[in-house]
Motif scaffolding. Structure first.
Motif, PDB file in Angstrom:
ATOM      1  N   GLU A  23       1.126  -1.280  -0.257  1.00 32.92           N
ATOM      2  CA  GLU A  23      -0.095   0.118   0.054  1.00 32.92           C
ATOM      3  C   GLU A  23       0.812   1.320   0.013  1.00 32.92           C
ATOM      4  O   GLU A  23       0.652   2.144  -0.658  1.00 32.92           O
ATOM      5  CB  GLU A  23      -0.983   0.052   1.259  1.00 32.92           C
ATOM      6  N   ARG A  24       1.970   1.338   0.678  1.00 33.96           N
ATOM      7  CA  ARG A  24       2.602   2.451   0.948  1.00 33.96           C
ATOM      8  C   ARG A  24       3.577   2.450  -0.416  1.00 33.96           C
ATOM      9  O   ARG A  24       3.727   3.649  -0.860  1.00 33.96           O
ATOM     10  CB  ARG A  24       3.810   2.110   1.921  1.00 33.96           C
ATOM     11  N   LYS A  27       1.043   4.089  -3.020  1.00 34.23           N
ATOM     12  CA  LYS A  27       0.962   5.641  -2.863  1.00 34.23           C
ATOM     13  C   LYS A  27       2.130   6.342  -3.381  1.00 34.23           C
ATOM     14  O   LYS A  27       1.737   7.472  -3.818  1.00 34.23           O
ATOM     15  CB  LYS A  27       0.445   5.849  -1.373  1.00 34.23           C
ATOM     16  N   GLU A  28       3.257   6.015  -2.956  1.00 31.99           N
ATOM     17  CA  GLU A  28       4.412   6.457  -3.336  1.00 31.99           C
ATOM     18  C   GLU A  28       4.475   6.788  -4.702  1.00 31.99           C
ATOM     19  O   GLU A  28       4.918   7.662  -5.645  1.00 31.99           O
ATOM     20  CB  GLU A  28       5.705   5.894  -2.747  1.00 31.99           C
ATOM     21  N   GLN A  30       1.995   6.650  -7.048  1.00 31.38           N
ATOM     22  CA  GLN A  30       1.072   7.653  -7.316  1.00 31.38           C
ATOM     23  C   GLN A  30       1.475   9.202  -7.188  1.00 31.38           C
ATOM     24  O   GLN A  30       1.344   9.986  -7.967  1.00 31.38           O
ATOM     25  CB  GLN A  30      -0.210   7.566  -6.426  1.00 31.38           C
ATOM     26  N   ARG A  31       2.188   9.392  -6.159  1.00 33.01           N
ATOM     27  CA  ARG A  31       2.677  10.553  -5.727  1.00 33.01           C
ATOM     28  C   ARG A  31       3.815  11.386  -6.657  1.00 33.01           C
ATOM     29  O   ARG A  31       3.715  12.226  -7.410  1.00 33.01           O
ATOM     30  CB  ARG A  31       3.250  10.748  -4.305  1.00 33.01           C
TER      31      ARG A  31
END
Length: 217
Positions: A23-24, A27-28, A30-31
């Motif tokens: 999950e982390r 998100k990274e 996507q950022r």
């Protein structure tokens, strides 16, 4: 039996840790993808500015270059030194040469006119392409209800079909406006909505009142 229980606990712990890491990582990604898209748009804007500046530089450098051969031609069309040798004491030959080789003041204006035209083209090119921040700020100011990042991207894509407006880039940009107090963020359930902030408009009159009046000389 205790070994089986400990092995099951270790497996569950590893599974939870791997899920959190996945999950982390997502998100990274996507950022970073949003930042890359924003940087690509900034790079495209700088490339357009570079093209305009190069055209201005060529326009400015072309005018003096075209004026130099004219000056050389004027200097080469003065074959009067032989006539001045016979009348060395009169000094009329020197005066004639200085009059013929005097530069005309109209040559320097061509470079200035070309520079002014190039600067005008550069300004029109910059004003014709508003930035994504300006488009988002203007769109939120026109809305009476909160809008999500997807709704803002869809509206800007319809209003400006020549530009590629992505939801991730819009979300990153509008979050930057929220950080600068130029927009407000509200959350309804799991969705995030944005509205225009009235703080910058109210701060401008206050700054104008705080500025001291100029002292007359």
């Amino acid at each position: 039996m205790s070994e089986k229980v400990s092995a099951t606990e270790l497996t569950s712990q590893y599974s939870a840790q791997v899920s959190a890491d996945l999950e982390r990582n997502a998100k990274e990604q996507q950022r970073i993808g949003a930042e890359i898209a924003a940087l690509q748009e900034q790079l495209a804007a700088h490339q357009r500015d570079h093209t305009v500046l190069v055209s201005i530089q060529q326009a400015i450098g072309a005018a003096p270059a075209s004026a130099e051969p004219a000056a050389l031609s004027d200097s080469t069309t003065v074959p009067a030194p032989r006539a001045t040798k016979k009348t060395a004491g009169s000094g009329t030959g020197k005066r004639a040469r200085t009059k013929k080789t005097a530069p005309t003041p109209s040559r320097g204006t061509a470079g200035k006119q070309a520079a002014e035209k190039g600067a005008g083209k550069a300004e029109s090119a910059k004003t014709a392409q508003p930035t994504l921040v300006e488009l988002i700020r203007g769109h939120l100011a026109e809305q009476s209800e909160p809008r999500s990042a997807a709704e803002i991207a869809a509206a800007l894509g319809q209003a400006h079909p020549d530009r590629s407006v992505k939801t991730t880039v819009v979300r990153t940009t509008v979050e930057g406006l929220v950080a600068k107090s130029q927009a407000q963020r509200s959350k309804q359930g799991s969705s995030v909505f944005y509205t225009a902030s009235a703080v910058p408009e109210q701060a401008a009159p206050q700054q104008a009142e705080e500025q001291p009046s100029p002292v007359s000389a």
